[in-house]
Write an enzyme that holds these catalytic residues in place. Structure first.
Site, PDB file in Angstrom:
ATOM      1  N   GLU A  82       0.814  -1.282   0.177  1.00 36.51           N
ATOM      2  CA  GLU A  82       0.125  -0.014  -0.300  1.00 36.51           C
ATOM      3  C   GLU A  82       0.442   0.951  -0.058  1.00 36.51           C
ATOM      4  O   GLU A  82       0.430   2.311   0.341  1.00 36.51           O
ATOM      5  CB  GLU A  82      -0.344  -0.311   1.202  1.00 36.51           C
ATOM      6  CG  GLU A  82      -1.951  -0.939   0.951  1.00 36.51           C
ATOM      7  CD  GLU A  82      -3.503  -0.843   2.449  1.00 36.51           C
ATOM      8  OE1 GLU A  82      -4.410  -0.539   1.344  1.00 36.51           O
ATOM      9  OE2 GLU A  82      -2.976  -0.907   3.322  1.00 36.51           O
ATOM     10  N   HIS A 101      -0.515   5.206   7.613  1.00 39.78           N
ATOM     11  CA  HIS A 101      -2.088   5.005   7.375  1.00 39.78           C
ATOM     12  C   HIS A 101      -1.892   3.894   8.309  1.00 39.78           C
ATOM     13  O   HIS A 101      -1.158   3.091   9.035  1.00 39.78           O
ATOM     14  CB  HIS A 101      -1.905   3.985   6.040  1.00 39.78           C
ATOM     15  CG  HIS A 101      -1.802   2.904   5.578  1.00 39.78           C
ATOM     16  ND1 HIS A 101      -3.351   3.560   6.094  1.00 39.78           N
ATOM     17  CD2 HIS A 101      -1.855   1.735   5.435  1.00 39.78           C
ATOM     18  CE1 HIS A 101      -4.007   1.999   5.387  1.00 39.78           C
ATOM     19  NE2 HIS A 101      -3.548   0.667   5.494  1.00 39.78           N
ATOM     20  N   HIS A 103      -4.948   1.033  10.793  1.00 41.55           N
ATOM     21  CA  HIS A 103      -5.876   0.337  11.463  1.00 41.55           C
ATOM     22  C   HIS A 103      -6.343   0.230  12.591  1.00 41.55           C
ATOM     23  O   HIS A 103      -6.302  -0.695  13.153  1.00 41.55           O
ATOM     24  CB  HIS A 103      -5.702  -1.303  10.125  1.00 41.55           C
ATOM     25  CG  HIS A 103      -5.124  -1.664   9.258  1.00 41.55           C
ATOM     26  ND1 HIS A 103      -4.100  -2.537   9.131  1.00 41.55           N
ATOM     27  CD2 HIS A 103      -4.866  -0.782   8.248  1.00 41.55           C
ATOM     28  CE1 HIS A 103      -3.209  -2.741   7.352  1.00 41.55           C
ATOM     29  NE2 HIS A 103      -4.197  -2.092   7.370  1.00 41.55           N
ATOM     30  N   HIS A 173     -11.500  -0.678   6.335  1.00 40.28           N
ATOM     31  CA  HIS A 173      -9.858  -0.853   6.122  1.00 40.28           C
ATOM     32  C   HIS A 173      -9.064  -0.259   7.356  1.00 40.28           C
ATOM     33  O   HIS A 173      -8.919  -0.725   8.371  1.00 40.28           O
ATOM     34  CB  HIS A 173      -9.617  -0.479   4.633  1.00 40.28           C
ATOM     35  CG  HIS A 173      -7.695  -0.518   4.770  1.00 40.28           C
ATOM     36  ND1 HIS A 173      -7.566  -0.123   3.373  1.00 40.28           N
ATOM     37  CD2 HIS A 173      -6.977  -0.471   5.162  1.00 40.28           C
ATOM     38  CE1 HIS A 173      -6.094  -0.201   3.482  1.00 40.28           C
ATOM     39  NE2 HIS A 173      -5.992  -0.444   4.321  1.00 40.28           N
TER      40      HIS A 173
HETATM   41 MN    MN Z   1      -4.099  -0.721   5.773  1.00 41.51          MN
END
Ligand code: MN
Length: 244
Positions: A82, A101, A103, A173
């Protein structure tokens, strides 16, 4: 390092390693998630670890990437699937110098609720402004995707959803935080998770009164001016944990 690459200052690498450890120590990332910083001398490149758990990153694991996600000095090392999240946002937002980024778990429910947006509950999360935009990957990838931002096209769609905001929810996500410095990106990722927990508690009590857009702006300016204080604390805490 290949001769066509410019080495950033050692302090930039050191801070990026610290950011990886802090985000793990603060529960924002686990084995997954990543943090990047724009190359200080080359605005069209960014620095991001190789494919590994953030809590175990060292200076030798930091790689350089083009904004389209092409790794420049990875050699045989695997890179994050990603990575397009980072390059696409750095391309769309010249003001952004760092991207996280994750979760982080309390935020995820706000990415799937049809009723509740993530809104600033208190002054520490004024960066959430008038509420976080949502990236619906189905609008770009269609039904049946694995939800991952696995190419530059999906990265561009994410950057479009982010717009001029500081934080974007990613449906089913997680989320992505951006900032004009690495320390602020870490701060925002940590406090987005805290805000999500507080917002769920406030919703249980019922009918919360959130910060207004003007309050959020004013609170962001005053709290984020003190980012060195939490950074120093979190860095020391993460270092102590690594010694245990
Ligand atoms: Mn991710």
């Amino acid at each position: 390092m290949p001769s066509n690459l410019t080495a950033p200052d050692a302090s930039v690498i050191e801070d990026l390693v610290s950011a990886n450890h802090i985000l793990f120590d603060q529960g924002v990332v686990d084995a997954f998630g990543h943090v990047s910083v724009r190359h200080p001398q080359q605005a069209d490149r960014f620095l991001l670890a190789r494919n590994m758990a953030p809590g175990t990153v060292t200076a030798d694991d930091i790689l350089q990437y083009e904004l389209d996600g092409t790794p420049l000095d990875a050699g045989d090392r695997r890179v994050y699937l990603e990575r397009f999240i980072h390059g696409s946002i750095f391309r769309a937002r010249p003001d952004v110098m760092a991207v996280v980024h994750s979760h982080s778990p309390a935020v995820v429910p706000f990415s799937v609720s049809r009723k509740q947006r993530l809104l600033p509950v208190c002054h520490m999360s004024g960066f959430l402004g008038a509420g976080s935009p949502l990236f619906e990957i189905r609008d770009t990838a269609g039904d049946g995707s694995d939800l991952l931002v696995r190419d530059d096209g999906l990265g561009r769609a994410l950057a479009t959803s982010l717009g001029g905001a500081n934080f974007v929810l990613m449906r089913g996500h997680g989320s992505t935080a951006v900032a004009p410095s690495l320390k602020l990106a870490v701060y925002r990722a940590v406090y987005a998770e805290i805000n999500a927990r507080l917002q769920m508690q406030a919703l249980q009590l019922g009918d919360p009164e959130y910060l207004s857009a003007k309050e959020a702006q004013a609170a962001m300016a005053s709290t984020e001016g003190q980012v060195e204080r939490p950074w120093a604390l979190w860095k020391a805490d993460a270092a102590a944990r690594r010694k245990r």
